[in-house]
Design a protein around this motif. Structure first.
Motif, PDB file in Angstrom:
ATOM      1  N   ARG A 125      -8.931  -1.201   6.478  1.00  0.00           N
ATOM      2  CA  ARG A 125      -8.115  -2.347   6.881  1.00  0.00           C
ATOM      3  C   ARG A 125      -8.974  -3.490   7.425  1.00  0.00           C
ATOM      4  NH1 ARG A 125      -2.771  -2.717   7.798  1.00  0.00           N
ATOM      5  NH2 ARG A 125      -2.527  -0.452   7.649  1.00  0.00           N
ATOM      6  N   PRO A 129       0.825  -1.209   0.000  1.00  0.00           N
ATOM      7  CA  PRO A 129       0.000   0.000   0.000  1.00  0.00           C
ATOM      8  C   PRO A 129       0.858   1.258   0.000  1.00  0.00           C
ATOM      9  CG  PRO A 129      -0.021  -1.045   2.166  1.00  0.00           C
ATOM     10  CD  PRO A 129       0.685  -1.985   1.243  1.00  0.00           C
ATOM     11  N   THR A 130       0.254   2.349  -0.457  1.00  0.00           N
ATOM     12  CA  THR A 130       0.900   3.657  -0.516  1.00  0.00           C
ATOM     13  C   THR A 130       0.554   4.456   0.728  1.00  0.00           C
ATOM     14  OG1 THR A 130       0.779   3.664  -2.928  1.00  0.00           O
ATOM     15  CG2 THR A 130       1.007   5.799  -1.863  1.00  0.00           C
ATOM     16  N   TYR A 167      -3.047   2.248  -3.956  1.00  0.00           N
ATOM     17  CA  TYR A 167      -4.051   2.184  -2.890  1.00  0.00           C
ATOM     18  C   TYR A 167      -3.389   2.400  -1.537  1.00  0.00           C
ATOM     19  CZ  TYR A 167      -2.436  -2.500  -1.548  1.00  0.00           C
ATOM     20  OH  TYR A 167      -1.682  -3.564  -1.099  1.00  0.00           O
ATOM     21  N   ALA A 168      -4.183   2.916  -0.611  1.00  0.00           N
ATOM     22  CA  ALA A 168      -3.765   3.057   0.783  1.00  0.00           C
ATOM     23  C   ALA A 168      -4.669   2.181   1.642  1.00  0.00           C
ATOM     24  CB  ALA A 168      -3.855   4.512   1.233  1.00  0.00           C
ATOM     25  N   LEU A 169      -4.118   1.609   2.684  1.00  0.00           N
ATOM     26  CA  LEU A 169      -4.866   0.729   3.576  1.00  0.00           C
ATOM     27  C   LEU A 169      -4.956   1.419   4.938  1.00  0.00           C
ATOM     28  CD1 LEU A 169      -6.131  -2.095   3.458  1.00  0.00           C
ATOM     29  CD2 LEU A 169      -3.973  -3.018   4.309  1.00  0.00           C
ATOM     30  N   GLU A 170      -6.180   1.788   5.350  1.00  0.00           N
ATOM     31  CA  GLU A 170      -6.363   2.608   6.539  1.00  0.00           C
ATOM     32  C   GLU A 170      -7.311   1.960   7.545  1.00  0.00           C
ATOM     33  OE1 GLU A 170      -4.883   5.657   7.321  1.00  0.00           O
ATOM     34  OE2 GLU A 170      -3.601   5.033   5.664  1.00  0.00           O
TER      35      GLU A 170
END
Length: 256
Positions: free
Chosen positions: A139, A82-83, A162-165
């Motif tokens: 997440r 992820p970014t 994509y970002a995982l939050e």
């Protein structure tokens, strides 16, 4: 390590990050159609190609893996990390007055606990088609980035970061701080998609397949819209709805 069975997803990985493709496995020495292009690309990049017999990639796979298909080949590919969220929301500086005109509307996506990997893969494919800048994933209680997601995306997962939050509310707040407007989607909203301004950079939020967006997510949005039904069916699958949203928001503001 992911096992990919869609030749288009494998080819996209080879083209963008060949060092992350560990090997190609075939059940026949003369692959057909897209897999032949995969083999040629693998050879050009020094990626090992193995021909297997018996219980190799030709085995029948469970529904959850590949939709019940019997693939003729597969590839082992490292998954993309992820970014960082702040990097995901970086935007080019706006041109000074009198310079070149501002770029068209840029779009980001946030998925509020989308759980079906086929839906997630289809969203990545639509996002790549419409030039989405990045996707925020939750997440917890969300589909992970499995080989199924990459295969359904048909290469789209390679071109959309994509970002995982863990905290979607925080992610939406950071998006606003970065200058984005947050647009929620709900079949219960009173505002139509067609009334949403298209001269802004939007982070579009779509909700869970069954329950939609959570309450705090809805309250954090700047606007909430719906796609009005014109026929006998009153709702859309989340991935289909996402494609419709991106298509509408990608139209020039002058298109009306």
């Amino acid at each position: 390590m992911l096992t990919l069975r869609n030749p288009h997803s494998v080819l996209a990985a080879i083209e963008r990050r060949p060092r992350d493709v560990a090997e190609i496995r075939l059940t026949r020495s003369q692959p057909q159609d897209a897999w032949q292009r995969v083999v040629e690309a693998a050879a050009a990049n020094g990626i090992a190609v193995h021909v297997q017999r018996g219980g190799g990639p030709g085995r029948r796979v469970p529904r959850g893996e590949e939709g019940g298909r019997s693939p003729s080949a597969e590839a082992l590919v490292r998954d993309l990390p992820p970014t960082d969220l702040r990097d995901l929301f970086q935007r080019p500086a706006s041109p000074a007055s009198g310079d070149t005109p501002s770029p068209p509307t840029r779009l980001w996506l946030a998925l509020d606990q989308v759980q079906d990997p086929h839906n997630l893969g289809a969203v990545f494919r639509s996002a790549a088609f419409f030039g989405v800048q990045g996707i925020v994933l939750t997440r917890h209680h969300s589909a992970p980035m499995t080989g199924t997601v990459y295969d359904v995306a048909s290469g789209g997962a390679e071109s959309v970061p994509y970002a995982l939050e863990a905290n979607l509310h925080r992610a939406l707040t950071l998006a606003k701080e970065a200058g984005l407007w947050v647009l929620g989607t709900s079949e219960h909203a009173s505002q139509s998609l067609w009334d949403i301004p298209r001269d802004r950079d939007w982070l579009v939020v779509v909700g869970n397949e069954e329950t939609g967006m959570r309450r705090l997510t809805t309250e954090t949005c700047d606007e909430v819209c719906t796609i009005a039904a014109r026929g006998a069916i009153g709702s859309l699958n989340v991935s289909v709805a996402t494609g419709a949203l991106l298509s509408a928001l990608s139209r020039p503001a002058s298109a009306g």
